[in-house]
Motif scaffolding. Structure first.
Motif, PDB file in Angstrom:
ATOM      1  N   ASP A  40       0.839  -1.189   0.000  1.00 32.99           N
ATOM      2  CA  ASP A  40       0.000   0.000   0.000  1.00 32.99           C
ATOM      3  C   ASP A  40       0.872   1.235   0.000  1.00 32.99           C
ATOM      4  OD1 ASP A  40      -2.441  -1.404   0.065  1.00 32.99           O
ATOM      5  OD2 ASP A  40      -2.297  -1.663   2.236  1.00 32.99           O
ATOM      6  N   PHE A  41       0.240   2.374  -0.173  1.00 33.40           N
ATOM      7  CA  PHE A  41       0.938   3.662  -0.212  1.00 33.40           C
ATOM      8  C   PHE A  41       1.778   3.858   1.049  1.00 33.40           C
ATOM      9  CE2 PHE A  41       0.930   8.300   0.582  1.00 33.40           C
ATOM     10  CZ  PHE A  41       1.521   8.725  -0.589  1.00 33.40           C
ATOM     11  N   GLU A  42       1.215   3.505   2.201  1.00 35.86           N
ATOM     12  CA  GLU A  42       1.910   3.690   3.476  1.00 35.86           C
ATOM     13  C   GLU A  42       3.127   2.771   3.614  1.00 35.86           C
ATOM     14  OE1 GLU A  42      -1.371   2.743   3.337  1.00 35.86           O
ATOM     15  OE2 GLU A  42      -2.297   4.703   3.603  1.00 35.86           O
ATOM     16  N   ASP A  43       3.161   1.673   2.865  1.00 35.36           N
ATOM     17  CA  ASP A  43       4.297   0.760   2.914  1.00 35.36           C
ATOM     18  C   ASP A  43       5.481   1.256   2.101  1.00 35.36           C
ATOM     19  OD1 ASP A  43       2.792  -1.017   4.454  1.00 35.36           O
ATOM     20  OD2 ASP A  43       1.975  -1.996   2.662  1.00 35.36           O
ATOM     21  N   VAL A  44       5.225   2.204   1.190  1.00 32.87           N
ATOM     22  CA  VAL A  44       6.260   2.662   0.280  1.00 32.87           C
ATOM     23  C   VAL A  44       6.676   4.106   0.564  1.00 32.87           C
ATOM     24  CG1 VAL A  44       6.812   3.055  -2.154  1.00 32.87           C
ATOM     25  CG2 VAL A  44       5.401   1.109  -1.506  1.00 32.87           C
ATOM     26  N   ILE A  45       5.709   4.959   0.796  1.00 39.41           N
ATOM     27  CA  ILE A  45       5.979   6.392   0.960  1.00 39.41           C
ATOM     28  C   ILE A  45       5.531   6.829   2.346  1.00 39.41           C
ATOM     29  CG2 ILE A  45       5.492   8.698   0.078  1.00 39.41           C
ATOM     30  CD1 ILE A  45       4.972   7.338  -2.657  1.00 39.41           C
TER      31      ILE A  45
END
Length: 151
Positions: A40-45
């Motif tokens: 998810d977005f939170e896992d990358v950024i």
């Protein structure tokens, strides 16, 4: 009448083997990709405290990441899903064929041959080595070790 019902039942069993219901809701029933592909977005950024962008930029970035990941996956799976499924199906069919018709028979043949050799080897060990080791044991059984501390 009984024979006809039996034939219908056999046809139904054969049909059931080759036609499997596909679950369109839970597409990973064995949880193969449980911890691997869930990104998810939170896992990358992530922005650390004190280094925040504008709220609007953060929201647009989130939406852009999520939508582009979603549509890119859909496009790639549309273009490459069927050819890769054909490739993987062919590969696993070849692996199954080799395993069933070559690997397992070779292993079974090896085990049969090694069992015969193991009996001969065991007989040789019992015949030749056991008397030698028993004699060495008798010779060494009379050895006594005494430890003395000299000052």
């Amino acid at each position: 009448m009984m024979t006809e019902e039996h034939t219908d039942l056999e046809a139904q069993i054969i049909k059931d083997i080759h036609c499997k219901e596909i679950d369109l809701v839970n597409r990973d029933p064995k949880n193969i990709n449980e911890d691997i592909v869930k990104v998810d977005f939170e896992d990358v950024i992530a922005e650390p405290v004190g280094t925040y962008s504008f709220d609007g930029v953060w929201k647009v970035s989130y939406t852009t990441f999520t939508v582009s990941k979603y549509w890119c996956y859909r496009l790639l799976s549309t273009l490459l899903g069927v050819p890769l499924a054909l490739l993987w199906g062919f590969l696993f069919a070849c692996i199954s064929f080799c395993h069933i018709w070559a690997v397992v028979p070779c292993i079974k043949s090896y085990l049969i041959e090694i069992q015969c050799i193991s009996h001969i080897y065991s007989l040789c060990i019992r015949t030749f080595c056991n008397p030698v080791f028993a004699a060495l044991g008798q010779v060494c059984s009379n050895i006594k070790v005494v430890l003395r501390k000299e000052i």
